[in-house]
Motif scaffolding. Sequence first.
Motif, PDB file in Angstrom:
ATOM      1  N   LYS A   1     -59.270   1.260  12.920  1.00 30.70           N
ATOM      2  CA  LYS A   1     -59.963   0.075  13.428  1.00 30.70           C
ATOM      3  C   LYS A   1     -59.408  -1.217  12.844  1.00 30.70           C
TER       4      LYS A   1
ATOM      5  N   THR B   1     -52.311   1.550  21.793  1.00 30.51           N
ATOM      6  CA  THR B   1     -53.065   0.859  20.761  1.00 30.51           C
ATOM      7  C   THR B   1     -54.084  -0.081  21.397  1.00 30.51           C
ATOM      8  N   ARG B   2     -54.947  -0.653  20.566  1.00 33.18           N
ATOM      9  CA  ARG B   2     -55.949  -1.581  21.081  1.00 33.18           C
ATOM     10  C   ARG B   2     -55.305  -2.850  21.650  1.00 33.18           C
ATOM     11  N   GLU B   3     -54.053  -3.141  21.216  1.00 31.49           N
ATOM     12  CA  GLU B   3     -53.313  -4.276  21.769  1.00 31.49           C
ATOM     13  C   GLU B   3     -52.678  -3.964  23.119  1.00 31.49           C
TER      14      GLU B   3
END
Length: 672
Positions: free
Chosen positions: A499, A436-438
């Motif tokens: 997003k 994930t973006r994290e």
Amino acid sequence: MNALRWLLVFGIGSSVGYGQTVNSVGMRLIDIPVGSFYMGSERDGEDGDEQPVHRVSITKPFRMAATEVTNAQYEAFDPAHRSLRGKRGFSTADDEAVVFVSYPEAVAFCEWLSKKEGKPYRLPTEAEWEYACRAGTVTDYSAGSRLPQAFHKNQKTDRDPVVVSLRVGQTPANPWGLHDMHGNVEEWCADWYGPYPTDSGRDQSQTDPVGRASGLFRVTRGGSHGTPVRYLRSANRQGMIPDDKNWIVGFRVVQGDLPASKPAPAQPPAANARQVSQQVYRWQPVSATQPVFLEPIRYVHKPDCDSGVPFFGHNHCPALTWCPNGDLLAAWFSTNEESGREMTILASRLRAGQTQWDVPSEFFKVPDRNMTGTALLNDGKGTIYHTNGVEVDGDWQDLAVALRESHDNGATWSAPVLAAPEHDKRHQVIAGLLQTREGWLIQPGDADPGPTGGTAVWVSRDKGKSWSAPYTDRKKPDFRVGATGGLIAGIHAGVVQLKDGRLMAFGRKDDLPGPDSVGLRMPMSISADMGKSWTYSASEFPPVWSGQRLILTRLNEGPILLISFTHHPDAPAEERKDMLFFDGQGKAVKGYGMYAALSFDEGKTWPVKKLLTDGRERYLNGGAWTGAFMMDATHAEPKGYLAITQSPDNLIHLVSSSMHYRFNLAWLMKKP
């Protein structure tokens, strides 16, 4: 020799003249004499690790417990283990074989007993175990060429384990007075698992062998309840990840010093891990405007028969990633039956600058375990993750999940750890491990071994060190449009992060009715809490069937890419729904097979849909359940399990069960 004659000749509990003592925890120890025997068998295929037959000399006597360690004996060392009695229904009584004990715990018990008595206790070496099991015989079992019914405890594979008594000493003793050497529970041995050392053209005999210097798995021996009887043979070799704890593995002890022999060298790396370049590759971006679709090529190649690679008839269920050195690495299972214990994970490389994939070699195999489900992921920061399902025996329902890491392009891997240690449902790894973006890792896993039942997700917030448990409600999910549940609708799901941080998933089966009587549609699931709960709706896409696995991913350039199939070629005619594609003149054309769809608004609409073919007519073979097919302007690969990676040059690499496709976003955007 039939069971009755066996009982009359040897009797239950007979030591046939061999000395025995009883130790401080009530174990009966049998004197095992020095001598020689022929270790291994001449069996091929999945039992090829029993070759070659070689003469082994045991030069120091030792004592071996007449039975496996019981609950009462083990809990004198570890009283807390009592809480595991009856887990999965097994081993509740004091005199039943202890199970749910890892290799380190079995070793710790031996160390405790050694200190308690002032005598050396340990696990047997693999050679000592087979020597004592055979007890002077050369047949498949110490009882003869067949195992009498008196030894049988549900000797077949069941998807749901059948509970039987694990009471020790109830089956006939072998000629040296040892019970339960064929079945009851498998037994940890001291050795690292590895091939028997061979020296072509020379004497293969060994003296007091102690196995390999290192390895990934510890040997287990003897077979267990709930498995086909052939796994109970004297020569059969099995193994486990040392930290694995389950209902089919226990142990017995020996008293005596460990042989001082030098271990054999660690097994050399497989071909997929040899000569791996560590040069950082300079990726040259493919054109953002010029369409690219390269000739499909095969990545699954049959190795030579004398290569030693365990290549079976069914090769399927791929995973794929790019490596920092420019290589592509693909892994898949090879087996005769999808529920088989012969199943192994093979791997191959498409090395940087090469046009043909290497011949496959073994990538990951826990001996005699079903290995269903593989995933690979490059985190873009130098780490490649590998997750894999590991069964206790056959089938693919009760899987644990093993995790490994490589920091050198797959040349070496960390020792496997159990990311999900319980052998249970919801652990059938899907090739769709994502970051994930994290920076969190998300691993989808089928929630049920059947054709329906949904998909669970495992989440790691610390780079794989720990994983959150998925939704644990065991009630069958109620997949309905607008409903909310704890699982993704459909098995073999593809998952992507939107997003806004939510997760979106598409799955196979558990189909939902579409609008305006268009029939059933592929289900779409949305989660706003990182997979704890999902809301269901019908997508605009046709359902996915058996033999097919979809792909859902975000491209480097931003759009979300779905790859699936128009229909199943074996579906009844009334269930086939034509899918229309549009050419450069806006004309609608019926297409069949694998297609791609692009979304530029986070899955709300999918304005680009394209059949995955360049229009040229060609004969191809998709392997596995797909077989031969013709590709042309209106026909693409009809089915297959899909895996995908997009390398830093933005070239998209898609593999089915046998074929490797390469194309770019510009090609997807171009009307045929």
